[in-house]
Design a protein around this motif. Structure first.
Motif, PDB file in Angstrom:
ATOM      1  N   ALA A   1       0.837  -1.201   0.000  1.00 26.94           N
ATOM      2  CA  ALA A   1       0.000   0.000   0.000  1.00 26.94           C
ATOM      3  C   ALA A   1       0.877   1.259   0.000  1.00 26.94           C
ATOM      4  CB  ALA A   1      -0.917  -0.007   1.213  1.00 26.94           C
ATOM      5  N   LYS A   2       0.636   2.159  -0.927  1.00 27.09           N
ATOM      6  CA  LYS A   2       1.460   3.356  -1.038  1.00 27.09           C
ATOM      7  C   LYS A   2       1.415   4.208   0.216  1.00 27.09           C
ATOM      8  CE  LYS A   2       1.409   3.900  -6.074  1.00 27.09           C
ATOM      9  NZ  LYS A   2       1.049   4.792  -7.211  1.00 27.09           N
ATOM     10  N   GLU A   3       0.233   4.273   0.826  1.00 27.23           N
ATOM     11  CA  GLU A   3       0.094   5.156   1.974  1.00 27.23           C
ATOM     12  C   GLU A   3       0.825   4.654   3.212  1.00 27.23           C
ATOM     13  OE1 GLU A   3      -3.495   2.464   1.600  1.00 27.23           O
ATOM     14  OE2 GLU A   3      -2.373   3.806   0.290  1.00 27.23           O
ATOM     15  N   SER A   4       1.114   3.350   3.250  1.00 28.96           N
ATOM     16  CA  SER A   4       1.820   2.818   4.422  1.00 28.96           C
ATOM     17  C   SER A   4       3.225   2.324   4.117  1.00 28.96           C
ATOM     18  CB  SER A   4       1.009   1.664   5.033  1.00 28.96           C
ATOM     19  OG  SER A   4       0.832   0.619   4.081  1.00 28.96           O
ATOM     20  N   ASN A   5       3.584   2.215   2.829  1.00 35.16           N
ATOM     21  CA  ASN A   5       4.928   1.763   2.474  1.00 35.16           C
ATOM     22  C   ASN A   5       5.959   2.811   2.885  1.00 35.16           C
ATOM     23  OD1 ASN A   5       6.982   0.174   1.176  1.00 35.16           O
ATOM     24  ND2 ASN A   5       6.890   1.601  -0.548  1.00 35.16           N
ATOM     25  N   GLU A   6       7.035   2.370   3.506  1.00 36.77           N
ATOM     26  CA  GLU A   6       8.018   3.304   4.060  1.00 36.77           C
ATOM     27  C   GLU A   6       9.355   3.277   3.315  1.00 36.77           C
ATOM     28  OE1 GLU A   6       6.301   3.251   8.636  1.00 36.77           O
ATOM     29  OE2 GLU A   6       8.032   1.996   8.138  1.00 36.77           O
ATOM     30  N   ILE A   7       9.413   2.524   2.211  1.00 42.85           N
ATOM     31  CA  ILE A   7      10.624   2.462   1.392  1.00 42.85           C
ATOM     32  C   ILE A   7      10.274   2.875  -0.032  1.00 42.85           C
ATOM     33  CG2 ILE A   7      12.489   1.019   0.512  1.00 42.85           C
ATOM     34  CD1 ILE A   7      12.066  -0.847   2.879  1.00 42.85           C
ATOM     35  N   ALA A   8      10.865   3.959  -0.500  1.00 43.38           N
ATOM     36  CA  ALA A   8      10.683   4.400  -1.889  1.00 43.38           C
ATOM     37  C   ALA A   8      11.984   4.141  -2.633  1.00 43.38           C
ATOM     38  CB  ALA A   8      10.330   5.879  -1.930  1.00 43.38           C
ATOM     39  N   ILE A   9      11.928   3.292  -3.660  1.00 48.40           N
ATOM     40  CA  ILE A   9      13.141   2.903  -4.373  1.00 48.40           C
ATOM     41  C   ILE A   9      12.908   2.949  -5.873  1.00 48.40           C
ATOM     42  CG2 ILE A   9      12.531   0.452  -4.162  1.00 48.40           C
ATOM     43  CD1 ILE A   9      15.566  -0.144  -4.052  1.00 48.40           C
ATOM     44  N   ASP A  10      13.825   3.534  -6.577  1.00 49.13           N
ATOM     45  CA  ASP A  10      13.783   3.588  -8.033  1.00 49.13           C
ATOM     46  C   ASP A  10      14.229   2.227  -8.574  1.00 49.13           C
ATOM     47  OD1 ASP A  10      14.596   4.008 -10.809  1.00 49.13           O
ATOM     48  OD2 ASP A  10      14.475   6.155 -10.379  1.00 49.13           O
ATOM     49  N   PRO A  11      13.414   1.578  -9.430  1.00 47.05           N
ATOM     50  CA  PRO A  11      13.802   0.257  -9.955  1.00 47.05           C
ATOM     51  C   PRO A  11      15.150   0.243 -10.661  1.00 47.05           C
ATOM     52  CG  PRO A  11      11.504   0.721 -10.472  1.00 47.05           C
ATOM     53  CD  PRO A  11      12.076   1.991  -9.908  1.00 47.05           C
ATOM     54  N   ASP A  12      15.578   1.409 -11.163  1.00 45.10           N
ATOM     55  CA  ASP A  12      16.829   1.458 -11.916  1.00 45.10           C
ATOM     56  C   ASP A  12      18.068   1.222 -11.057  1.00 45.10           C
ATOM     57  OD1 ASP A  12      15.576   1.892 -14.330  1.00 45.10           O
ATOM     58  OD2 ASP A  12      15.735   4.069 -14.228  1.00 45.10           O
ATOM     59  N   ILE A  13      17.937   1.245  -9.721  1.00 45.38           N
ATOM     60  CA  ILE A  13      19.132   1.062  -8.889  1.00 45.38           C
ATOM     61  C   ILE A  13      19.304  -0.386  -8.441  1.00 45.38           C
ATOM     62  CG2 ILE A  13      18.760   3.405  -8.031  1.00 45.38           C
ATOM     63  CD1 ILE A  13      18.285   2.179  -5.239  1.00 45.38           C
ATOM     64  N   ILE A  14      18.337  -1.253  -8.761  1.00 45.20           N
ATOM     65  CA  ILE A  14      18.350  -2.614  -8.226  1.00 45.20           C
ATOM     66  C   ILE A  14      19.627  -3.373  -8.583  1.00 45.20           C
ATOM     67  CG2 ILE A  14      17.288  -4.887  -8.538  1.00 45.20           C
ATOM     68  CD1 ILE A  14      15.877  -3.268  -6.466  1.00 45.20           C
ATOM     69  N   VAL A  15      19.968  -3.410  -9.861  1.00 44.80           N
ATOM     70  CA  VAL A  15      21.150  -4.170 -10.291  1.00 44.80           C
ATOM     71  C   VAL A  15      22.421  -3.552  -9.717  1.00 44.80           C
ATOM     72  CG1 VAL A  15      22.581  -4.758 -12.298  1.00 44.80           C
ATOM     73  CG2 VAL A  15      20.117  -5.108 -12.372  1.00 44.80           C
ATOM     74  N   LEU A  16      22.487  -2.242  -9.712  1.00 49.16           N
ATOM     75  CA  LEU A  16      23.687  -1.564  -9.228  1.00 49.16           C
ATOM     76  C   LEU A  16      23.855  -1.723  -7.722  1.00 49.16           C
ATOM     77  CD1 LEU A  16      23.342   1.724 -11.311  1.00 49.16           C
ATOM     78  CD2 LEU A  16      24.870  -0.200 -11.773  1.00 49.16           C
ATOM     79  N   ALA A  17      22.744  -1.771  -6.969  1.00 51.76           N
ATOM     80  CA  ALA A  17      22.822  -1.882  -5.511  1.00 51.76           C
ATOM     81  C   ALA A  17      22.921  -3.324  -5.036  1.00 51.76           C
ATOM     82  CB  ALA A  17      21.602  -1.214  -4.872  1.00 51.76           C
ATOM     83  N   ASN A  18      22.552  -4.281  -5.893  1.00 49.79           N
ATOM     84  CA  ASN A  18      22.513  -5.686  -5.470  1.00 49.79           C
ATOM     85  C   ASN A  18      23.847  -6.209  -4.935  1.00 49.79           C
ATOM     86  OD1 ASN A  18      21.219  -8.144  -5.037  1.00 49.79           O
ATOM     87  ND2 ASN A  18      21.585  -8.875  -7.108  1.00 49.79           N
ATOM     88  N   PRO A  19      24.988  -5.958  -5.600  1.00 51.04           N
ATOM     89  CA  PRO A  19      26.263  -6.431  -5.048  1.00 51.04           C
ATOM     90  C   PRO A  19      26.576  -5.815  -3.683  1.00 51.04           C
ATOM     91  CG  PRO A  19      26.512  -5.834  -7.355  1.00 51.04           C
ATOM     92  CD  PRO A  19      25.172  -5.350  -6.936  1.00 51.04           C
ATOM     93  N   GLU A  20      26.142  -4.569  -3.477  1.00 52.28           N
ATOM     94  CA  GLU A  20      26.363  -3.931  -2.177  1.00 52.28           C
ATOM     95  C   GLU A  20      25.490  -4.571  -1.110  1.00 52.28           C
ATOM     96  OE1 GLU A  20      27.362   0.582  -2.674  1.00 52.28           O
ATOM     97  OE2 GLU A  20      25.608   0.158  -3.912  1.00 52.28           O
ATOM     98  N   MET A  21      24.244  -4.873  -1.459  1.00 53.03           N
ATOM     99  CA  MET A  21      23.350  -5.527  -0.494  1.00 53.03           C
ATOM    100  C   MET A  21      23.882  -6.902  -0.116  1.00 53.03           C
ATOM    101  SD  MET A  21      19.483  -4.484  -1.719  1.00 53.03           S
ATOM    102  CE  MET A  21      19.621  -4.903  -3.452  1.00 53.03           C
ATOM    103  N   ALA A  22      24.572  -7.556  -1.066  1.00 56.23           N
ATOM    104  CA  ALA A  22      25.117  -8.895  -0.812  1.00 56.23           C
ATOM    105  C   ALA A  22      26.505  -8.852  -0.174  1.00 56.23           C
ATOM    106  CB  ALA A  22      25.176  -9.679  -2.120  1.00 56.23           C
ATOM    107  N   ASN A  23      26.998  -7.642   0.114  1.00 47.80           N
ATOM    108  CA  ASN A  23      28.313  -7.463   0.762  1.00 47.80           C
ATOM    109  C   ASN A  23      29.460  -8.056  -0.050  1.00 47.80           C
ATOM    110  OD1 ASN A  23      27.367  -6.108   3.161  1.00 47.80           O
ATOM    111  ND2 ASN A  23      26.565  -8.098   3.848  1.00 47.80           N
ATOM    112  N   LEU A  24      29.403  -7.870  -1.375  1.00 50.54           N
ATOM    113  CA  LEU A  24      30.504  -8.337  -2.211  1.00 50.54           C
ATOM    114  C   LEU A  24      31.682  -7.376  -2.094  1.00 50.54           C
ATOM    115  CD1 LEU A  24      28.693  -9.539  -5.470  1.00 50.54           C
ATOM    116  CD2 LEU A  24      29.211 -10.817  -3.388  1.00 50.54           C
TER     117      LEU A  24
END
Length: 562
Positions: A345-368
């Motif tokens: 639900a948009k009104e209660s979701n607390e994380i706003a993320i641009d889909p374009d950063i997913i691939v670029l942020a994924n290695p960082e999220m995985a602590n590579l």
């Protein structure tokens, strides 16, 4: 070394490599500038075609869209790969046999009409600028995160680099630069994919890990627990009709993209064009078969990294705070419970993320390792720049060759044609950069719009030009104008002026299919109600499909042009 230091090193080295190749491949005549002297080996042209095809959307955005949309996001994979097969089988060999520089060149000569040529030029420029803006946006995103500079400044840097080797080397410089860029982008995509697959599943091959491990089952369970539909549930985010129409628009639009079609003019023969298409399909499959796994891994890592964490815990995540500075990731504790929660639900979701950063942020999220994270950034830049350069040349050749040389000044010298081509690259770089800073959507969406416009304009004109000798200039012009105008009207109206999706709920990304059907219908009807093409054009179409004969040259047809 930090991620930023590694990124700076990789970016500098790769940019120096691209610049050196552009300098070594500089050209002094129009044939080298527009079609690389038709001397590119099939395997090299296959790698360059793959780099041209796999834009910022393929490298950066498609996995992000699939990660957000789940099953419904697969339309971008099916449309992209299916479109290339369609291009390789139905269009490329015939267009190469026809022997012209550009798509407007084919349409102008096949439909014996200056008006048809001009419509194709306008469409090629329109489609290419929209597509190029997505690539510039991708460059800006990479720079804004990994070099900690504004997106606009990153776009300007990308404009300077791609403008240099495009202006200097033309198609020859672009082609050999794209071979290097493909090498960079595929290594940058596969290394973190193997590492993350091993970390999450114990299986190093991401394709095998995604199919045979329990990661998809876990994703489905987590998604349901958070209130989302299952990750693999079909038509949860888009209707079945919309999914069908977007897929078709992407397929036929991809097959009609002028910057990819022109690649098949850079080899020595139609046979070499077929071989280069085969190599390109193999090179493309290496990345496209990995995307679903990357999307699933990224969604799992995103939820695991952020959902339910306290604000203090998130602030300790270096990657999250740096992406937050770019404006592409944001957190807001709406219920004031001290924890950040991801909800549908948009009104209660607390994380706003641009889909374009997913691939670029994924290695960082995985602590590579930092160097792996930086390598992904270099790969994203390679994907963006490789496609942008091809698009810029389409714009340049459409004006310099199809308008200036073929219409305005047929007696133009080599140096004049070359100068106009280089000036047009400069103008195109500036305009694409502007839209890169002020894009009309996510990278993947922007590319989808370009595909829709190509589907509505080019695909019917090319297919009927090859396989229907009764198709004439009146039909082709009418079909292209109406198909392009309808599709552009719908996309602009829905995206910018709040118009409803009144065409059966079809989204702007899928409306190109309707535009294509309109184009086909109008071209066929009008062609049957007006005089047939001249006999020499009909013979050309027959010879074009005959393996025993080369088609007659139509460079000088002009008596019946309108």
């Amino acid at each position: 070394m930090t991620v930023e230091a590694w990124t700076f090193l990789f970016v500098i080295l790769s940019f120096l490599l691209y610049t050196y190749i552009g300098w070594r491949s500089r050209v002094r005549d129009s044939k080298g500038f527009f079609i690389a002297e038709q001397g590119i080996p099939a395997i090299a042209n296959g790698a360059a075609t793959a780099a041209d095809w796999m834009s910022a959307a393929s490298f950066i955005s498609i996995a992000g869209l699939i990660s957000f949309l789940g099953y419904d996001g697969s339309i971008y994979l099916i449309g992209g790969t299916g479109g290339f097969v369609l291009l390789a089988l139905l269009l490329a060999p015939y267009l190469r046999k026809f022997g012209k520089y550009t798509v407007p060149d084919f349409i102008g000569d096949r439909y014996y009409s200056t008006a048809a040529r001009l419509v194709a030029v306008v469409a090629a420029i329109f489609v290419s600028l929209i597509y190029a803006s997505g690539q510039m946006r991708g460059v800006g995103i990479v720079f804004s995160r990994f070099l900690q500079i504004p997106i606009g400044a990153g776009v300007v840097i990308g404009m300077i680099v791609v403008g240099f080797f495009a202006v200097l080397g033309g198609m020859k410089g672009i082609t050999w630069t794209q071979v290097a860029q493909y090498t960079v982008l595929i290594i940058a995509y596969l290394i973190p994919a193997f590492a993350i697959a091993w970390i999450l599943t114990g299986i190093p091959l991401p394709q095998i890990a995604f199919i045979f491990s329990d990661i998809v089952e876990k994703l489905n369970g987590i998604s349901v627990d958070l209130g989302f539909s299952e990750y693999t549930q079909p038509f949860a985010n888009k209707s079945m009709l919309d999914v069908l129409f977007i897929t078709i628009a992407l397929m036929v639009g991809a097959a009609g993209l002028p910057h990819v079609i022109v690649r098949f003019y850079t080899v020595s023969s139609p046979r070499a064009a077929r071989y280069s298409a085969g190599w390109a399909l193999l090179f493309i499959a290496l990345l496209y078969s990995t995307i679903p796994a990357i999307a699933g891994f990224a969604r799992y890592n995103l939820i695991d990294s952020l959902h339910g964490k306290s604000i203090e815990q998130i602030q300790e995540l270096d990657w999250a705070t740096k992406w937050e500075k770019t404006g592409l990731l944001a957190f807001e504790d709406k219920n004031n419970n001290g924890r950040i929660e991801l909800t549908p639900a948009k009104e209660s979701n607390e994380i706003a993320i641009d889909p374009d950063i997913i691939v670029l942020a994924n290695p960082e999220m995985a602590n590579l390792a930092p160097w792996v994270i930086a390598l992904v950034a270099a790969g994203g830049l390679a994907a963006s720049l490789s496609t942008a350069s091809g698009l810029l040349l389409v714009i340049s050749s459409s004006i310099a060759h199809d308008v200036y040389f073929r219409i305005v000044n047929p007696n133009a010298s080599e140096s004049q044609r070359l100068m106009v081509g280089r000036i047009m690259v400069g103008f195109a770089v500036a305009i694409a950069g502007y839209f890169g800073v002020n894009p009309p959507g996510f990278v993947g969406q922007v590319v989808a719009f370009a595909f829709g416009l190509a589907a509505a304009c080019f695909f019917p004109a090319i297919i009927l030009g090859i396989f229907d000798k009764r198709a004439n200039k009146e039909g082709a012009i009418s079909g292209m104008v109406i198909g392009l105008a309808f599709t552009a009207f719908y996309i602009i109206g829905v995206k910018f002026y709040g118009m409803s999706t009144w065409m059966f709920g079809i989204s702007p990304e899928g409306i190109g299919t309707v535009g294509m059907m309109l184009n086909f219908t109008i071209t066929l009807i009008v062609s049957r109600l007006t005089p047939p093409p001249p006999l020499e054009v009909q013979r050309l179409v027959e010879d074009l499909r005959s393996p025993e004969h080369a088609p007659p040259a139509l460079a000088d047809i002009g008596e019946e042009q309108s």
